[in-house]
Design a protein around this motif. Structure first.
Motif, mmCIF file in Angstrom:
data_model
loop_
_atom_site.group_PDB
_atom_site.id
_atom_site.type_symbol
_atom_site.label_atom_id
_atom_site.label_comp_id
_atom_site.label_asym_id
_atom_site.label_seq_id
_atom_site.Cartn_x
_atom_site.Cartn_y
_atom_site.Cartn_z
ATOM 1 N N UNK A 148 -10.401 -8.565 -8.387
ATOM 2 C CA UNK A 148 -9.270 -7.952 -7.708
ATOM 3 C C UNK A 148 -9.680 -6.550 -7.288
ATOM 4 N N UNK A 149 -8.862 -5.954 -6.439
ATOM 5 C CA UNK A 149 -9.049 -4.571 -6.036
ATOM 6 C C UNK A 149 -7.740 -3.837 -6.284
ATOM 7 N N UNK A 150 -7.854 -2.615 -6.775
ATOM 8 C CA UNK A 150 -6.683 -1.773 -6.978
ATOM 9 C C UNK A 150 -6.886 -0.454 -6.239
ATOM 10 N N UNK A 199 0.316 -7.935 -12.019
ATOM 11 C CA UNK A 199 1.490 -7.132 -12.425
ATOM 12 C C UNK A 199 2.303 -7.924 -13.416
ATOM 13 N N UNK A 200 2.535 -7.361 -14.578
ATOM 14 C CA UNK A 200 3.318 -8.041 -15.605
ATOM 15 C C UNK A 200 4.386 -7.114 -16.105
ATOM 16 N N UNK A 236 -3.778 3.048 -13.863
ATOM 17 C CA UNK A 236 -2.641 3.601 -13.130
ATOM 18 C C UNK A 236 -2.608 3.152 -11.687
ATOM 19 N N UNK A 237 -2.872 1.884 -11.450
ATOM 20 C CA UNK A 237 -2.925 1.348 -10.090
ATOM 21 C C UNK A 237 -1.604 1.541 -9.360
ATOM 22 N N UNK A 238 -1.703 1.966 -8.108
ATOM 23 C CA UNK A 238 -0.513 2.107 -7.266
ATOM 24 C C UNK A 238 -0.371 0.936 -6.304
ATOM 25 N N UNK A 239 -1.419 0.149 -6.150
ATOM 26 C CA UNK A 239 -1.385 -1.085 -5.364
ATOM 27 C C UNK A 239 -2.412 -2.036 -5.958
ATOM 28 N N UNK A 240 -2.080 -3.318 -5.945
ATOM 29 C CA UNK A 240 -2.917 -4.327 -6.599
ATOM 30 C C UNK A 240 -3.065 -5.534 -5.674
ATOM 31 N N UNK A 266 0.846 -1.195 0.000
ATOM 32 C CA UNK A 266 0.000 0.000 0.000
ATOM 33 C C UNK A 266 0.877 1.240 0.000
ATOM 34 N N UNK A 267 0.452 2.260 -0.748
ATOM 35 C CA UNK A 267 1.217 3.502 -0.739
ATOM 36 C C UNK A 267 1.140 4.166 0.627
ATOM 37 N N UNK A 268 2.097 5.022 0.901
ATOM 38 C CA UNK A 268 2.138 5.719 2.184
ATOM 39 C C UNK A 268 1.004 6.707 2.339
ATOM 40 N N UNK A 269 0.788 7.199 3.559
ATOM 41 C CA UNK A 269 -0.318 8.102 3.832
ATOM 42 C C UNK A 269 -0.213 9.429 3.082
#
Length: 166
Positions: free
Chosen positions: A60-62, A165-166, A36-40, A5-8
């Motif tokens: 899935x959730x992004x 992620x590929x 442009x997902x930052x977490x997957x 997960x990205x930071x706060x």
């Protein structure tokens, strides 16, 4: 494995992805890139909920960068259009479904984009992958996502070994 997960310092929105037509995995991977997902999250195979008889979904959730409600809706619809989504039967099979689930504490009662998603708290195929990318997630108006999962029927949800992620 889920991406961290990205930071706060980077506010994010939660989008749920699903596909049960064609090359489901390829469609989800394309959506991850398009959005442009930052977490997957991990990929889950799930039994369909509601609607006509149909094949199982990959879900899935992004997390994506936070944006105004309408901008999130435009991004979701654009990803669906890129996957040739047709809207012929409500809750019917689809090449790609992208739902805006939440965006921080944002509340939207705009009939075109309700945030948080009005049925997210009832959907294990949303809440389980959400916990992969945000273990302390809270769904505004419904509480901790971990508590929601504990109350849901999770029998039709199976984690796969595939990565988006590929």
């Amino acid at each position: 494995m889920a991406t961290p997960r990205p930071g706060p310092e980077r506010p994010t929105a939660v989008l749920a992805l699903g596909s049960n037509l064609g090359d489901r995995l390829a469609r989800l991977r394309a959506a991850v890139r398009t959005l442009g997902a930052v977490a997957v999250s991990r990929v889950y195979e799930t039994a369909p909920v509601g609607g006509p008889t149909q094949d199982d979904y990959l879900n899935a959730v992004v997390l994506v960068p936070a944006a105004p409600a309408r901008a999130l809706l435009v991004a979701a619809l654009s990803a669906e259009q890129a996957a040739s989504r047709l809207r012929t039967v409500r809750w019917g099979p689809r090449t790609l479904d992208v739902d805006v689930i939440a965006c921080g504490r944002l509340l939207s009662d705009d009939p075109e984009i309700l945030i948080p998603h009005p049925r997210a708290h009832l959907r294990a195929f949303v809440c389980i992958p959400w916990l992969d990318v945000e273990p302390d997630a809270v769904l505004p108006g419904h509480g901790r996502v971990a508590d929601l999962v504990a109350a849901l029927d999770t029998a039709g949800i199976h984690q796969t070994s595939w990565s988006l992620r590929q």
